[in-house]
Design a protein around this motif. Structure first.
Motif, PDB file in Angstrom:
ATOM      1  N   LYS A   1      43.331   9.646  19.279  1.00  0.00           N
ATOM      2  CA  LYS A   1      43.005  10.613  18.404  1.00  0.00           C
ATOM      3  C   LYS A   1      42.655   9.920  16.940  1.00  0.00           C
ATOM      4  CE  LYS A   1      45.727  14.231  19.941  1.00  0.00           C
ATOM      5  NZ  LYS A   1      47.153  15.177  19.616  1.00  0.00           N
ATOM      6  N   PRO A   2      41.874  10.613  16.277  1.00  0.00           N
ATOM      7  CA  PRO A   2      41.299   9.852  15.059  1.00  0.00           C
ATOM      8  C   PRO A   2      42.219   9.463  14.420  1.00  0.00           C
ATOM      9  CG  PRO A   2      39.908  12.053  15.365  1.00  0.00           C
ATOM     10  CD  PRO A   2      40.854  11.835  16.433  1.00  0.00           C
ATOM     11  N   MET A   3      43.436  10.490  13.699  1.00  0.00           N
ATOM     12  CA  MET A   3      44.345   9.827  12.847  1.00  0.00           C
ATOM     13  C   MET A   3      45.365   8.919  13.638  1.00  0.00           C
ATOM     14  SD  MET A   3      43.425  11.185  10.028  1.00  0.00           S
ATOM     15  CE  MET A   3      44.855  10.483   9.072  1.00  0.00           C
ATOM     16  N   ASP A   4      45.220   8.841  14.572  1.00  0.00           N
ATOM     17  CA  ASP A   4      46.170   7.890  15.544  1.00  0.00           C
ATOM     18  C   ASP A   4      45.585   6.524  15.344  1.00  0.00           C
ATOM     19  OD1 ASP A   4      47.900   9.729  16.121  1.00  0.00           O
ATOM     20  OD2 ASP A   4      47.272   9.842  18.400  1.00  0.00           O
ATOM     21  N   LEU A   5      44.105   6.428  15.441  1.00  0.00           N
ATOM     22  CA  LEU A   5      43.334   5.241  15.396  1.00  0.00           C
ATOM     23  C   LEU A   5      43.782   4.824  13.701  1.00  0.00           C
ATOM     24  CD1 LEU A   5      40.046   5.551  17.318  1.00  0.00           C
ATOM     25  CD2 LEU A   5      42.334   4.652  18.013  1.00  0.00           C
ATOM     26  N   TYR A   6      43.263   5.890  12.823  1.00  0.00           N
ATOM     27  CA  TYR A   6      43.493   5.429  11.639  1.00  0.00           C
ATOM     28  C   TYR A   6      44.896   4.828  10.976  1.00  0.00           C
ATOM     29  CZ  TYR A   6      43.031   5.963   6.565  1.00  0.00           C
ATOM     30  OH  TYR A   6      42.837   5.741   5.069  1.00  0.00           O
ATOM     31  N   ARG A   7      45.941   5.489  11.703  1.00  0.00           N
ATOM     32  CA  ARG A   7      47.153   5.140  11.201  1.00  0.00           C
ATOM     33  C   ARG A   7      47.849   4.046  12.202  1.00  0.00           C
ATOM     34  NH1 ARG A   7      49.016  10.822  11.264  1.00  0.00           N
ATOM     35  NH2 ARG A   7      48.192  11.718   9.562  1.00  0.00           N
ATOM     36  N   ASP A   8      47.455   4.059  13.265  1.00  0.00           N
ATOM     37  CA  ASP A   8      48.073   3.188  14.137  1.00  0.00           C
ATOM     38  C   ASP A   8      47.277   2.285  15.020  1.00  0.00           C
ATOM     39  OD1 ASP A   8      50.162   1.822  15.447  1.00  0.00           O
ATOM     40  OD2 ASP A   8      50.605   3.601  16.866  1.00  0.00           O
ATOM     41  N   PRO A   9      46.199   1.519  14.605  1.00  0.00           N
ATOM     42  CA  PRO A   9      45.123   0.703  15.181  1.00  0.00           C
ATOM     43  C   PRO A   9      45.943  -0.388  16.036  1.00  0.00           C
ATOM     44  CG  PRO A   9      45.134  -0.059  13.109  1.00  0.00           C
ATOM     45  CD  PRO A   9      46.251   1.256  12.962  1.00  0.00           C
ATOM     46  N   ASP A  10      45.231  -0.401  17.134  1.00  0.00           N
ATOM     47  CA  ASP A  10      46.002  -1.513  18.136  1.00  0.00           C
ATOM     48  C   ASP A  10      45.434  -3.000  17.700  1.00  0.00           C
ATOM     49  OD1 ASP A  10      47.034   0.147  19.808  1.00  0.00           O
ATOM     50  OD2 ASP A  10      45.443  -0.159  21.340  1.00  0.00           O
ATOM     51  N   ASN A  11      44.412  -3.349  16.775  1.00  0.00           N
ATOM     52  CA  ASN A  11      43.994  -4.451  16.768  1.00  0.00           C
ATOM     53  C   ASN A  11      43.274  -4.650  15.350  1.00  0.00           C
ATOM     54  OD1 ASN A  11      41.256  -3.873  17.273  1.00  0.00           O
ATOM     55  ND2 ASN A  11      41.920  -4.495  19.413  1.00  0.00           N
ATOM     56  N   LYS A  12      43.043  -5.720  14.728  1.00  0.00           N
ATOM     57  CA  LYS A  12      42.383  -5.780  13.568  1.00  0.00           C
ATOM     58  C   LYS A  12      41.051  -5.306  13.689  1.00  0.00           C
ATOM     59  CE  LYS A  12      41.306  -9.833  10.227  1.00  0.00           C
ATOM     60  NZ  LYS A  12      41.414 -11.273  10.113  1.00  0.00           N
ATOM     61  N   PHE A  13      40.444  -5.342  14.618  1.00  0.00           N
ATOM     62  CA  PHE A  13      39.000  -4.920  14.559  1.00  0.00           C
ATOM     63  C   PHE A  13      38.897  -3.175  14.427  1.00  0.00           C
ATOM     64  CE2 PHE A  13      35.552  -2.735  17.085  1.00  0.00           C
ATOM     65  CZ  PHE A  13      34.372  -3.322  16.423  1.00  0.00           C
ATOM     66  N   VAL A  14      39.881  -2.535  15.320  1.00  0.00           N
ATOM     67  CA  VAL A  14      39.713  -1.359  15.149  1.00  0.00           C
ATOM     68  C   VAL A  14      40.227  -0.614  13.722  1.00  0.00           C
ATOM     69  CG1 VAL A  14      41.115   1.027  15.744  1.00  0.00           C
ATOM     70  CG2 VAL A  14      40.100  -0.770  17.363  1.00  0.00           C
ATOM     71  N   ALA A  15      41.304  -1.574  13.050  1.00  0.00           N
ATOM     72  CA  ALA A  15      41.746  -1.231  11.935  1.00  0.00           C
ATOM     73  C   ALA A  15      40.669  -1.472  10.832  1.00  0.00           C
ATOM     74  CB  ALA A  15      42.992  -2.245  11.504  1.00  0.00           C
ATOM     75  N   GLY A  16      39.943  -2.498  10.894  1.00  0.00           N
ATOM     76  CA  GLY A  16      38.723  -2.839   9.867  1.00  0.00           C
ATOM     77  C   GLY A  16      37.709  -1.742  10.225  1.00  0.00           C
ATOM     78  N   PHE A  17      37.527  -1.137  11.419  1.00  0.00           N
ATOM     79  CA  PHE A  17      36.268  -0.194  11.729  1.00  0.00           C
ATOM     80  C   PHE A  17      36.581   1.199  11.251  1.00  0.00           C
ATOM     81  CE2 PHE A  17      33.191   2.080  14.175  1.00  0.00           C
ATOM     82  CZ  PHE A  17      32.113   1.346  13.696  1.00  0.00           C
ATOM     83  N   ILE A  18      37.655   1.529  11.390  1.00  0.00           N
ATOM     84  CA  ILE A  18      38.141   3.020  11.130  1.00  0.00           C
ATOM     85  C   ILE A  18      38.652   3.110   9.960  1.00  0.00           C
ATOM     86  CG2 ILE A  18      39.450   5.158  11.794  1.00  0.00           C
ATOM     87  CD1 ILE A  18      37.616   4.386  13.959  1.00  0.00           C
TER      88      ILE A  18
END
Ligand SMILES: Nc1ncnc2c1ncn2[C@@H]1O[C@H](COP(=O)(O)OP(=O)(O)OP(=O)(O)O)[C@@H](O)[C@H]1O
Ligand SMILES: Nc1ncnc2c1ncn2[C@@H]1O[C@H](COP(=O)(O)OP(=O)(O)OP(=O)(O)O)[C@@H](O)[C@H]1O
Ligand SMILES: [Mg+2]
Ligand SMILES: [Mg+2]
Lengths: 282, 310, 353, 393, 353
Positions: free
Chosen positions: C217-234
């Motif tokens: 879910k969008p906010m899940d990715l935003y708050r709880d990214p699995d890795n640096k790439f996702v964290a930086g991307f979202i």
């Protein structure tokens, strides 16, 4: 002159330019204008050496009347029409199909087939002369309009395919994809989506091919021989043989022979120029 | 949601028929077939036949006789062939003048004043007219007794010239006649090319201080490259195909000095005293080989374009 | 029953593989957004689902039907293209009805379905116009209308809004959300626009070089990214990453004056590099002596972005909401709450949890 | 009785011959009510190339062509019908005997002649009178006359050599007058080298006229018709041409008080006078469909009355082949008939391009044209011709 | 001494006047941004300064030199185009050196100047490439480099970043700001991007239909707009305007349940319509019974936008920072601080102060 718009330059240069245009045009078309004037001169002007002066009397009706009612020109014109129109239709129809196939589909050999058409279009057509003549003889189509039409269609298909394929290529491919996703069969895509969009190309190509075929002389000489099938380009030479040294009549005849493509060009100017831009090659 | 749907998934698995699976191959083939057949029949096979014929001696009536390379050997010593070949090179080189001339006229006409469309069309006129008519018109223009050219030369007190009767001038005279429609053609190509010139680049160049010739040379001409390329191709092809004008204006004369390969082969193969089909075919093959260089160049650059595309 | 399921889907163009075995299942009625950097294969994947690209390997199911080798026309999907791909020679009405007409539906039915779609999309006034007489937003609506009319099981969108200007984009975004609420079909949507992805998606699929990085879910990715790439991307502006080292069960961050950041996550062994991720709005700055310099400050009205250069040359972006002006070129102290920081393995770039 | 259609292809495309041909066709049509005659007239120059195609592709029932060597290729390719049977009928055998040899190849006859015509010098009587000249009778007088004409600012001869064969006429006459008819035939058969001194002598004589500007300038750019106005306008005084030139000259306003004819003058008194008199013929293509009607048509055109009619001054204005025909009371026809029957002891040749093989003729006539423009190239030209000769025969 | 001064500048295309007597003076070294809706004349004005369009009337001075009728190449300006307008047939190096070459500078000098510019713009590695082998951002840098090399007094930019994608746009924006800091030349910059205008400008010029609406520093325009147009144009998302009526020295706002907004500004007479302007971040919402409905809520990570529909059909956008979820479709109460509101005359649209 130059890409710099004339409106941005000085008033006097604008005037100069405006007056330069007709002068340049007259010079450029001088030979043609001369022929046009020739064609309305009386024959006495030629015997009296008044070649380049004004006509001593206006004999336009007379001269053109001779061309139309006292010579074979009408036959030749008719032949030209009967050769040109079917060729245009045939070549355009064939090339719509080939162009569609080559422009839309990815399959092995696509480019090779396409290049075959291009290369075939560029061969010096003299190399085809003897075999095509024999072929036409063997088919019993020698000295028939059909023989000429069939060959013209085949030969023009090369150029037309190049033209159509490039045009189709420039269409947004998404249109075809959109139709596919909508569940439209391929031939319906051709008929309902691609063909309507090709209208400008078809118009342009038709005009272009019309002039090419109308003006063809070589193949007319190679594949036909008599008044019953020769087009006007070849006819004009017999006409000229008939009226040797009668420059007023030869001019009138030439103008009559040249008129249809010129008229076509003027009527369809926009398409014609678009055609050159789109296909851009002959 | 575990078993049933999977079973139904398998049940619904759809095995499309042969047509459906190969639709992307069969459809284009169907569309191509008539065109390809026509083209093979009337263009490709004849080219091959011509190659074949060039190894035979044949008068077009009886049986052909195999003579190997004899026709080609004969070409080597045939003076008329040599003249034709040279003339072809003259055509090739001089015909290219149509390109700068066309560019010049295009630049001249590339304005927006009232009636300019009309002017552009009228300037294009010569191209629409049959070469047969162009040939006639220029024959009269050059006519040694009453031709406009000599009338003009007389005005300037110059010796009259018999352009088409002078073996040293005739070819140039015909080429000039050919340049007339060809220039018109190049002009229209350049006019459309100029339409596509990016006005912002011209503005950028103006800010950079490029003017006049330098603007033309550094900015405009490079941007007209596609138009130039096409003009080049069509001009080369036109030069090598030249036949109508020669046939109308001099019929190869005086004494064969205006022949080019295409005319010579017509003469050898199909004219009044000709009917040496094999020999004609050999000339055609030579012409084809020359053209092949340009065809290859054209295809190669098309291939470069295509490689990047979809 | 019209979810979409990809199993080990692979796409090769000649030798180059662009999709590396993607597994994904999208539920019936879900709004799924593909995001990822340019060239990562978003469009390719979408077009494979549509049947516009052949699937090299693996299997694609739509509503439990294996469609892997089916022609696009037989998959029952509808697609909205970035360029709209409206048929320029047909009126709006014909455009929308074309698919039905070609498949032999009776005229009445076409007319009523087109009418219904045009009502939903407020296109009634334009039905007899040609596409070129429409504005960008209207064209986009027609494109969507064309998709709706056929009542497909799955809608595919490839960056449908990227040709619109900023203002219209917002409107159409809201429009699409409303549409999804209304017809509830499965939708797959490709975009590179952060805002679209965050606001439209039920589920975001983050792609990178032909592989799925994370789905959620969008906010899940935003708050709880699995890795640096996702964290930086979202998230926009992107999360700041500051290099640190594990020291004594905490992370020492040299660039922030050797600040020791305590955390409860499972850190790797002593001396292992760790990236500390902090979103711009979680950083705070105060003037003070340090080797961190305020490079440029951008005021956007309500908020400002401060671009900082750290001692080691790396950069930070700080979002501030107060109007207090710190002159550009000043040196600064940077702080953040330890709970706001995320930690990533410096080598594998995986999130440390 | 004949029925079906009879297709005729004809090369009689100039206005007067065309009318004759059309008359022939309609007369024949009228004679045979059940027969439809279809006539196709093809441009005379174009016809020469097209005959090959239509003989094999869509043959008519009757076609025009020329006698002697020119029909050789078609005979040997089996495209012409053997009409020896007609030549056994007395009406033809007796009356056309004079041309039988020209119609014979391999001992068979392949067509029937319908007309022939003399070549010679047509000149402006009025200008001759004005300059005080009379018809020359030998080469010296010819040269003297010419000198006076040139001095008066005119050219002696008009000629249009664009299509080459007119120059062939000049060569034929100069050669036959210099070396005789037999030499002409030897050369035609390839038995003499072109570099032979006798050939050179022919060219040397020719050159005399060229060097004194005896020919109109720029003749290489004109066809024979385009050269007519020089004579009509008085810029040139004479034309070495076939009798077919009379009709256009008359049409252009040269009546008999202005136009006259003389035989090409003697050059070498040791050789007998010989003339070019090309014979035009009708043939039946081997693949003709209505051969019965075609044979009847050949009989028709061979008959004395028809030949009289078609060759009259108002029609073709040429000489009938049939001995029973009468020659029209036309000044030129009478002179021509006299000349050919009584003043041509050396023989009658067909014409350069009918007597010589096509390939030889083509190169040779081109050489003649070049010689007329650049006489200094003679050696080169002759060597070239010689090498072609070795190739062709 | 290279400021730019426009005096009563007018531009007509034939009969249609597109610039209506603009007066503007830009100081030496100033970064001036033109903003305004599409077609308002931004580009035209810029091109008049460049000398690419003739000035119909009025006077243009660059560094106290009257350049009104000077050729573009003699004005000492450099321009960066939206489409970059790089010469496609020249390498990067030739592109950058072209202007100097045309003006007859020696080769060495060209080389050194190009080298310097390429160092500033980090283009050293690409000098021998042709433009089409460059990415969008690199091309943009080359275009700027070409401008720098000639060392002009004034730089003109016409939407230089609008062809770049969002991420690059941010980078290049910062780059341009840095460049301005470094070389300190006068720069005039046309954009329709809010953020660019706000962040880059020393001075923003707001244009509307060929006339200047307001000139000022970004934050001055943001906080203190002269009229409703400027207020609505500056700031993203736009300011919300709610219609009210003057009643008893205050403003009654029917759409917000007849809330009475008190203010110290000079209000027009009783009953006169007034627009109340409130920025989205200054609005607050709470659930409650009313005729205001939450249409759609968009989450963007840090912040959310709530799209509200008022009883009279008009719309409001609210920016919220908390993560508290109000379900879509709920009815709401909307509030704001009276000090955050701006007031505009409902007829003249001028700001009430
Ligand atoms: N026809 C093709 N042949 C070879 N490679 C291709 C082809 N089409 C796409 N690719 C490659 O596949 C990869 C994925 O492309 P795709 O268009 O799916 O990217 P994307 O994620 O949609 O990017 P964007 O955001 O730019 O649209 C790219 O690296 C691209 O170069
Ligand atoms: N050559 C021209 N002839 C006539 N009108 C023109 C011309 N060029 C521009 N205009 C008009 O001038 C006005 C201003 O155009 P301009 O390009 O300056 O707008 P702009 O503010 O740059 O818009 P945008 O943001 O879309 O670039 C427009 O209304 C436009 O239609
Ligand atoms: Mg994509
Ligand atoms: Mg603009």
């Amino acid at each position: 002159m130059f890409p710099r718009p004339i409106e941005k330059s000085s008033r006097s240069w604008q005037m100069t330019y405006q007056s330069l245009l007709p002068v340049a045009l007259t010079l450029w078309l001088l030979p043609l204008i001369a022929v046009a004037i020739f064609s309305v001169k009386p024959d006495t002007d030629f015997t009296s050496g008044n070649y380049w002066g004004m006509p001593s009397s206006f004999e336009g009706f007379n001269n053109y009347g001779k061309v139309f009612f006292a010579s074979d020109m009408p036959r030749y014109l008719m032949n030209s029409i009967l050769i040109t129109v079917p060729t245009v239709i045939g070549a355009v129809a064939l090339s719509c199909m080939t162009g569609f196939a080559l422009g839309i589909y990815k399959f092995r050999g696509n480019l090779i087939l396409f290049f075959m058409f291009i290369a075939g279009n560029f061969v010096p057509f003299q190399i085809l002369m003897v075999p095509v003549r024999d072929l036409t003889l063997d088919l019993g189509l020698y000295n028939t309009k059909t023989g000429l039409v069939l060959f013209h269609i085949a030969f023009q298909t090369g150029f037309c395919t190049l033209f159509m394929r490039n045009f189709i290529r420039a269409l947004p491919y998404e249109l075809i994809e959109a139709a596919r996703v909508e569940g439209v069969a391929e031939w319906r895509i051709f008929w309902y989506v691609v063909l309507p969009l090709m209208k400008p190309a078809i118009a342009a190509l038709s005009v272009l091919i019309f002039t090419f075929i109308w003006n063809d002389y070589f193949w007319a000489v190679v594949l036909t021989q008599g008044i019953e099938s020769q087009p006007v380009t070849a006819g004009i030479t017999s006409f000229n043989a008939q009226y040797r040294a009668a420059y007023h009549l030869m001019s009138a005849g030439s103008i009559v022979a040249a008129l249809p493509p010129v008229a076509m060009f003027f009527l369809m100017q926009r398409h014609f120029i678009a055609g050159l831009t789109l296909g851009a090659v002959k | 949601m575990s078993n049933a749907p999977q079973a139904s998934a398998r049940a619904k698995t759809f095995r499309p028929g042969f047509m459906a699976r190969n639709r992307q191959v069969i459809t284009p083939l169907l569309f191509l077939t008539p065109g390809i057949l026509f083209f093979l029949f009337y263009v490709i096979f004849p080219v091959i036949q011509s190659f074949n014929l060039s190894f035979y001696k044949w008068d077009g009536l009886g049986e052909a006789e195999y003579v190997g390379l004899k026709n080609y050997k004969k070409l080597l010593t045939d003076r008329a062939f040599e003249v034709s070949l040279w003339n072809n090179f003259k055509w090739l080189i001089l015909y290219l003048l149509a390109i700068p001339a066309g560019l010049f006229i295009a630049l001249f006409l590339n304005q927006t004043v009232t009636g300019i469309r009309m002017y552009k069309s009228l300037f294009f006129f010569p191209f629409v007219i049959s070469q047969v008519v162009v040939g006639l018109v220029f024959t009269w223009f050059y006519d040694p007794t009453f031709g406009l050219l000599n009338t003009i030369l007389e005005q300037f007190g110059l010796e009259p010239l018999n352009v088409l009767g002078d073996p040293n001038l005739a070819t140039y005279g015909i080429i000039l006649a050919g340049l007339w429609p060809q220039t018109a053609y190049c002009m229209i190509l350049y006019l459309t090319g100029l339409n596509a010139v990016d006005p912002e680049q011209i503005e950028a160049a103006r800010l950079d201080g490029a003017k006049g010739w330098r603007m033309l040379w550094h900015i405009i001409i490079p941007q007209l490259r596609p138009a130039t390329f096409i003009a080049f191709v069509v001009t080369i092809i036109g030069a090598l195909r030249s036949f109508d004008l020669i046939s109308i204006m001099t019929y190869g004369g005086p004494f064969g000095s205006t022949r080019v390969l295409s005319f010579y082969m017509f003469e050898k193969a199909l004219s009044e005293y000709g009917f040496r089909m094999g020999y004609g075919a050999a000339i055609a093959v030579v012409l084809f080989v020359i053209m092949l260089a340009f065809i290859a160049y054209f295809l190669w650059s098309m291939y470069q374009d295509e490689k990047g595309a979809r | 029953m019209t979810g979409v399921k990809l199993q080990k889907v692979v796409k090769k163009y000649g030798e180059t593989q662009v999709i590396h075995g993607v597994d994904l299942s999208i539920d019936d009625g879900e709004f799924c957004v593909f995001v990822g950097p340019s060239g990562c294969g978003k469009s390719t994947l979408l077009r494979m689902i549509a049947g516009l690209e052949e699937t090299t390997d693996g299997q694609i199911e739509i509503g439990h039907r294996d469609v892997t080798h089916l022609d696009a026309s037989d998959r029952g999907v509808a697609m909205v293209f970035q360029t709209y791909a409206l048929y320029p020679h047909m009126t709006v009405e014909e455009n929308m009805g074309f698919g039905l007409r070609m498949n032999g539906h009776p005229k009445d039915e076409i007319k009523s379905k087109v009418g219904e779609a045009s009502r939903i999309l407020k296109l009634d006034d334009y039905l007899s116009r040609k596409p070129k007489a429409l504005s960008g937003g209207q064209r986009q609506r027609v494109a969507i209308g064309r998709a709706i009319v056929r009542g497909p099981e799955v809608f595919l969108f490839d960056e449908p809004l990227s040709n619109l200007d900023a203002e219209l984009r917002v409107d159409m975004r809201v429009e699409i959300a409303r549409l999804h609420n209304k017809i509830g079909a499965t939708m797959i949507y490709v975009t590179h626009d952060q805002v679209e992805a965050m606001t439209l998606a039920d589920k975001i699929v983050v792609l990178r070089a032909g592989r799925i990085e994370q789905v959620g879910k969008p906010m899940d990715l935003y708050r709880d990214p699995d890795n640096k790439f996702v964290a930086g991307f979202i998230g926009s502006p992107s999360m700041n990453f500051i290099e640190g080292v594990v020291e004594g069960g905490a992370v020492r961050v040299p660039a922030l004056g050797n600040r020791i950041v305590k955390t409860t996550v499972n850190l790797p062994g002593e001396g292992h590099p760790v990236s500390v991720g902090v979103r711009p709005q979680h950083l705070s700055i105060t003037e003070g002596q340090s080797d961190i310099k305020l490079d440029i400050r951008e005021h956007l009205g309500g908020i400002s972005y401060d671009y900082l250069v750290l001692g080691d040359g790396s950069k930070l972006i700080v979002e501030t909401r107060d109007d207090r002006e710190i002159p550009e070129g000043s040196t600064l102290l940077v702080g953040f709450e330890e709970t706001d920081a995320l930690f990533f393995d410096g080598v594998s770039e995986n999130r440390l949890r | 009785e004949l029925n079906g259609t009879l297709k005729i292809f004809s090369d009689m495309s100039n206005p007067a011959p065309r009318a004759v041909m059309e008359g022939l066709a309609s007369d024949f049509d009228a004679l045979h009510p059940n027969l439809t005659v279809e006539l196709t007239v093809i441009d005379r120059e174009a016809y020469k190339t097209q005959i090959r195609n239509f003989l094999s592709a869509n043959p008519p029932d009757v076609a025009n062509w020329y006698a002697a060597n020119r029909m050789g290729p078609y005979v040997s390719a089996g495209l012409f019908e053997d009409v020896s049977d007609l030549w056994e009928e007395p009406a033809i055998a007796d009356n056309l005997a004079s041309t039988k040899s020209a119609m014979t190849i391999d001992g068979k006859q392949w067509g029937v002649p319908y007309t022939y015509y003399q070549w010679g010098v047509y000149y402006r009587k009025d200008i001759f009178a004005e300059l005080g000249l009379s018809e020359p009778s030998n080469w010296d007088e010819e040269l003297a006359n010419c000198q006076k004409i040139v001095d008066s600012g005119r050219a002696c001869y008009t000629i249009g050599s664009k299509f080459l064969w007119t120059a062939g006429g000049w060569f034929d006459y100069l050669n036959m007058r210099t070396n005789g008819f037999d030499f002409h035939m030897q050369l035609a058969r390839g038995e003499v080298e072109w570099t032979d001194d006798r050939v050179r002598q022919t060219f040397a004589n020719w050159r005399q006229l060229i060097d004194m500007n005896g020919f109109v300038a720029n003749h290489q750019t004109y066809s024979w018709q385009e050269a007519l106005p020089f004579m009509v306008n008085g810029e040139a005084t004479a034309y070495l041409m076939g009798n077919f030139a009379v009709s256009p000259l008359r049409e252009a306003g040269l009546d008999d008080s202005k136009l006259d004819f003389y035989q090409f003058v003697e050059i070498n008194p040791d050789v007998e006078m010989a003339e070019d008199a090309p014979t035009d013929t009708f043939h039946i293509p081997a693949k003709a469909e209505n051969k019965e009607a075609a044979r009847e048509f050949l009989r028709f055109v061979a008959s004395a009355s028809v030949q009289t009619k078609i060759n009259s001054g108002g029609a073709l204005g040429q000489l009938p082949v049939n001995a029973q025909s009468s020659v029209d009371a036309d000044k030129f026809l009478e002179q021509g008939f006299d000349m050919l029957s009584s003043n041509s002891p050396g023989g009658v040749a067909q014409f350069f391009d009918r007597d010589y093989p096509a390939e030889m003729a083509a190169v040779a006539m081109e050489g003649f044209q070049e010689f007329m423009v650049i006489p200094d190239n003679l050696n080169e030209i002759l060597e070239r011709l010689e090498s072609v000769r070795q190739d062709v025969y």
